[in-house]
Design an enzyme around this catalytic site. Structure first.
Site, PDB file in Angstrom:
ATOM      1  N   ARG A   1       0.801  -1.233   0.000  1.00 18.64           N
ATOM      2  CA  ARG A   1       0.000   0.000   0.000  1.00 18.64           C
ATOM      3  C   ARG A   1       0.826   1.271   0.000  1.00 18.64           C
ATOM      4  O   ARG A   1       0.571   2.186  -0.784  1.00 18.64           O
ATOM      5  CB  ARG A   1      -0.922   0.054   1.233  1.00 18.64           C
ATOM      6  CG  ARG A   1      -2.210  -0.686   1.074  1.00 18.64           C
ATOM      7  CD  ARG A   1      -2.600  -1.275   2.401  1.00 18.64           C
ATOM      8  NE  ARG A   1      -1.633  -2.301   2.733  1.00 18.64           N
ATOM      9  CZ  ARG A   1      -1.724  -3.557   2.289  1.00 18.64           C
ATOM     10  NH1 ARG A   1      -2.753  -3.935   1.613  1.00 18.64           N
ATOM     11  NH2 ARG A   1      -0.785  -4.449   2.569  1.00 18.64           N
ATOM     12  N   THR A   2       1.788   1.361   0.901  1.00 20.70           N
ATOM     13  CA  THR A   2       2.493   2.634   1.063  1.00 20.70           C
ATOM     14  C   THR A   2       3.265   2.961  -0.214  1.00 20.70           C
ATOM     15  O   THR A   2       3.163   4.067  -0.754  1.00 20.70           O
ATOM     16  CB  THR A   2       3.434   2.574   2.288  1.00 20.70           C
ATOM     17  OG1 THR A   2       2.679   2.088   3.400  1.00 20.70           O
ATOM     18  CG2 THR A   2       3.996   3.935   2.611  1.00 20.70           C
TER      19      THR A   2
ATOM     20  N   LYS B   1      25.982  -4.241  -1.463  1.00 16.95           N
ATOM     21  CA  LYS B   1      27.457  -4.237  -1.618  1.00 16.95           C
ATOM     22  C   LYS B   1      28.124  -3.601  -0.410  1.00 16.95           C
ATOM     23  O   LYS B   1      29.320  -3.381  -0.402  1.00 16.95           O
ATOM     24  CB  LYS B   1      27.843  -3.457  -2.867  1.00 16.95           C
ATOM     25  CG  LYS B   1      27.224  -3.948  -4.153  1.00 16.95           C
ATOM     26  CD  LYS B   1      27.602  -2.991  -5.295  1.00 16.95           C
ATOM     27  CE  LYS B   1      26.682  -3.164  -6.480  1.00 16.95           C
ATOM     28  NZ  LYS B   1      26.751  -2.019  -7.396  1.00 16.95           N
TER      29      LYS B   1
END
Ligand code: CP
Length: 306
Positions: free
Chosen positions: A54-55, A83
């Protein structure tokens, strides 16, 4: 004069009551007309180091409705964090490529740290178990829309009040609106004292329960939450409480006419699917409101709406 231009939103308490109400007002304007293409030429970065449906997607939808461009990643696995790059270096780098950064990160306090190093405003899309201020804004918008007011309501917060960051932000905000709080949780998942203090400082009342049925006849809003499995240090502790509360349709007999059921989602088992067709269920409309509120917030921070 309310001016949110260039203001990061990390904790809901970064904004005053008047500033919060201003964002909700602008959101109404976007609900009436979501396709206001005021963001043309702007680039928004969306950095999600933790899963989201949703966000992330409602922010992306908000940007695209307004004609802006969005860059970013949906998982730490596809960023150079894999990395070994530090959060500071990531934020400084992405500040070169965007006008505003939206970030979700599993570490409490990471959003505040990002705002201290960034060259552009930061919107916290959730930092660990700490804060989720944009969810809070859409929760407030949903409460205001369904109740006609934010003042003097009886709000029941149910489930994982310890690790649920949406609850922490919402309690802080509702403490500005003369709320009576009904807090329903297992003993091990009670609201932290650091959040309860906002209720006390506002001179308001809260009542604690372990039984959901005790609050149903009293509540104007029942805000159900998921038990946050990913935040438990001990998986066995999660097993003990994972199904502590399951709201079923038959339990809503005798509830107030104006009651609405909210949930930040995702749900696991907390709301039985037989509640979905009850007119008091509001959680999917609540998720839709997230688009308008996030449009309003982006527009206000970029100085495009006042
Ligand atoms: N409410 C909420 O934060 O949902 P997502 O985790 O899907 O973004």
């Amino acid at each position: 004069m309310i001016n949110l231009k260039n203001r990061s939103l990390i904790s809901i308490t970064d904004y005053s009551k008047e500033e919060i109400l201003k964002v909700l007002d602008i959101a109404k304007d976007f609900e009436a007309d979501p396709r206001q293409r005021i963001l043309t030429g702007h680039v928004i970065a969306s950095l999600f180091f933790e899963p989201s449906t949703r966000t992330r997607l409602s922010f992306e939808s908000a940007v695209q409705y307004m004609g802006g461009s969005i860059i970013g990643f949906a998982s730490a696995d596809t960023s150079s964090q894999r990395k070994g790059e530090s959060l500071k270096d990531t934020i400084l780098t992405v500040s070169n490529y965007s006008d505003l950064i939206i970030m979700r990160n599993p570490m409490d306090g990471s959003a505040r740290f990002a705002s201290e190093v960034a060259k552009v405003p930061i919107i916290n899309a959730g930092d660990g178990a700490n804060q989720h201020p944009t969810q809070c804004l859409l929760d407030l918008y949903s409460i205001q829309k369904t109740q006609g007011t934010l003042d003097n309501l009886h709000i029941a917060l149910v489930g994982d009040l310890k690790y649920g960051r949406t609850v922490h932000s919402l309690v802080q905000a509702l403490s500005m609106f003369n709320t009576t709080f009904h807090l329903v949780s297992p003993e091990s998942l009670k609201l932290p004292s650091a959040v309860k203090i906002y209720i006390k400082n506002a001179g308001l009342e809260y009542y604690q329960y372990t039984e959901l049925s005790d609050v149903i006849p009293k509540a104007d809003i029942i805000y159900m939450t998921r038990v946050q499995q990913e935040r438990f240090p001990d998986p066995l502790e999660y097993e003990k409480v994972k199904n502590a509360y399951i709201l079923e349709n038959s339990m809503l007999d005798g509830s107030k006419e104006n009651l609405r059921i909210l949930h930040p989602l995702p749900r696991v088992n907390e709301i039985s699917e037989d509640v979905d067709d009850n007119p008091k269920a509001y959680y999917f409309q609540q998720a839709r409101n997230g688009v308008y509120v996030r449009q309003a917030l982006i527009a206000a921070i970029l100085g495009l709406k006042e």
